[in-house]
Design an enzyme around this catalytic site. Sequence first.
Site, PDB file in Angstrom:
ATOM      1  N   HIS A  45       0.817  -1.200  -0.046  1.00 30.24           N
ATOM      2  CA  HIS A  45       0.010  -0.139  -0.092  1.00 30.24           C
ATOM      3  C   HIS A  45       0.733   1.144  -0.130  1.00 30.24           C
ATOM      4  O   HIS A  45       0.399   2.388  -0.213  1.00 30.24           O
ATOM      5  CB  HIS A  45      -1.104   0.162   1.163  1.00 30.24           C
ATOM      6  CG  HIS A  45      -0.274   0.545   2.414  1.00 30.24           C
ATOM      7  ND1 HIS A  45       0.939  -0.382   2.989  1.00 30.24           N
ATOM      8  CD2 HIS A  45      -0.302   1.484   3.254  1.00 30.24           C
ATOM      9  CE1 HIS A  45       1.188   0.323   4.232  1.00 30.24           C
ATOM     10  NE2 HIS A  45       0.664   1.316   4.064  1.00 30.24           N
TER      11      HIS A  45
HETATM   12  N1  UDP Z   1      -4.341  -4.831   8.545  1.00 35.84           N
HETATM   13  C1  UDP Z   1      -5.713  -4.955   8.869  1.00 35.84           C
HETATM   14  N2  UDP Z   1      -6.440  -5.476   7.504  1.00 35.84           N
HETATM   15  C2  UDP Z   1      -5.740  -5.561   6.203  1.00 35.84           C
HETATM   16  C3  UDP Z   1      -4.434  -5.126   6.351  1.00 35.84           C
HETATM   17  C4  UDP Z   1      -3.767  -4.728   7.374  1.00 35.84           C
HETATM   18  O1  UDP Z   1      -5.977  -5.103   9.959  1.00 35.84           O
HETATM   19  O2  UDP Z   1      -6.452  -5.853   5.299  1.00 35.84           O
HETATM   20  C5  UDP Z   1      -3.651  -4.205   9.818  1.00 35.84           C
HETATM   21  C6  UDP Z   1      -2.373  -4.965  10.154  1.00 35.84           C
HETATM   22  O3  UDP Z   1      -2.755  -6.092  10.769  1.00 35.84           O
HETATM   23  C7  UDP Z   1      -1.740  -3.905  10.769  1.00 35.84           C
HETATM   24  C8  UDP Z   1      -1.949  -2.613  10.323  1.00 35.84           C
HETATM   25  O4  UDP Z   1      -3.406  -2.991   9.427  1.00 35.84           O
HETATM   26  O5  UDP Z   1      -1.943  -3.863  12.058  1.00 35.84           O
HETATM   27  C9  UDP Z   1      -1.003  -1.906   9.433  1.00 35.84           C
HETATM   28  O6  UDP Z   1      -1.703  -0.900   8.667  1.00 35.84           O
HETATM   29  P1  UDP Z   1      -1.024  -0.529   7.214  1.00 35.84           P
HETATM   30  O7  UDP Z   1      -0.387  -1.649   6.460  1.00 35.84           O
HETATM   31  O8  UDP Z   1      -2.128   0.101   6.354  1.00 35.84           O
HETATM   32  O9  UDP Z   1      -0.029   0.749   7.778  1.00 35.84           O
HETATM   33  P2  UDP Z   1       1.404   0.925   8.010  1.00 35.84           P
HETATM   34  O10 UDP Z   1       1.529  -0.164   9.386  1.00 35.84           O
HETATM   35  O11 UDP Z   1       2.246   0.642   6.846  1.00 35.84           O
HETATM   36  O12 UDP Z   1       1.613   2.041   8.753  1.00 35.84           O
END
Ligand code: UDP
Length: 368
Positions: free
Chosen positions: A206
């Site tokens: 993403h």
């Molecule tokens: N997550 C979720 N459903 C999904 C994809 C990710 O609940 O379909 C959760 C994942 O378990 C983690 C969080 O979203 O706790 C991560 O968010 P994201 O990847 O959007 O952002 P980043 O961590 O890169 O800031």
Amino acid sequence: MKVFTVIGARPQFIKAAVVSRAIRETRGDMEEVVVHTGQHYDANMSDVFFDELEIPPPAHNLGIGGGTHGQNTGRMLEKLEELMLIEQPDWVLVYGDTDSTLAGALAASKLHIPVAHVEAGLRSFNRRMPEEINRILADHVSAKLFAPTDLAFDNLRNEGIPREKIEMVGDVMCDAAVFYKRRARKPIWFDNLGLKVNDFVLCTVHRAENTDDPIRMRGIFEGLRKSEAQVVLPLHPRTRGKLKQIGLMLPSNVQAVDPVGYLEMIWLEANCRIVATDSGGVQKEAYFNQKCCVTLREETEWVELVQAGLNEVVGADSEKIAAALRCPREFASRSQFYGDGKAGEKIVSSFFNAEVGAEAVAGGSVQD
Ligand code: UDP
């Protein structure tokens, strides 16, 4: 004591759920006002987390999303300032590294309301990432910086942030992994997709550095194709849009599903063979679930996992991705990189300690 929590994006809901629960469980007198900026607004990117993780419903929803970074941050800043003037909080609490984090931190600091930043001190040392700019600026206007790791603590000290502002509390995502593990839920589509426990790759993509670059997107999906593994891809709305825009068809071994809620996500993490991701949070969750991770970026903030041989940073190079997924490493680690699952409690105690400290100072000045 009134705490004004600013959240807006999926990972922030998960982090805030931990601290909100700790606030509710504390016997102290603490009121939390949750403000949702609206950065993520789809039901499966927002509402599902409030429901499943029992986050208090937002007192205010600003409905600001879908614009450029500048548009979003500017609009949030204006609205948050208005609300902070009405709510008159003692603290503003921000999480992570999104535009909502920056807007909350800036609005509060200009109003002289102390800011507390959860997940402070993370650095990729890549200033082309919007997240890196957001986290550096939020850290430098914060009065309390809750660092998740020793490395994050050192990064803050190296940038000249005074020792007394920084607290090494551990990672709230570790708390979440420990607390919600028993509620993990198998997605209803899992068997229908012909998937088998411990025999699939869980993939998420993403980050703008990937989705905004068609060459990187092609590299990633070509790597997944070459791996010949069964891949499940909970597809972020931004990625879905970009795939369409560049006319990229998913390889037949990659099964896209809608984004899942956290309880289904942690089930998938616990039951996959290996994780491939550009997400910050998912890299750590692979580790919490004793799975190795292949990181689809050029660098990571979670360096300790790379040093421990549990995370391989492969970028968008299709050969490297395929090789890493075909021959995964053995997961072997007994380290506790992210604390003891009590970061939320430590954060809440820290607010009370600050209050006691402030009262002592105020009392002292009267006596003087
Ligand atoms: N997550 C979720 N459903 C999904 C994809 C990710 O609940 O379909 C959760 C994942 O378990 C983690 C969080 O979203 O706790 C991560 O968010 P994201 O990847 O959007 O952002 P980043 O961590 O890169 O800031």
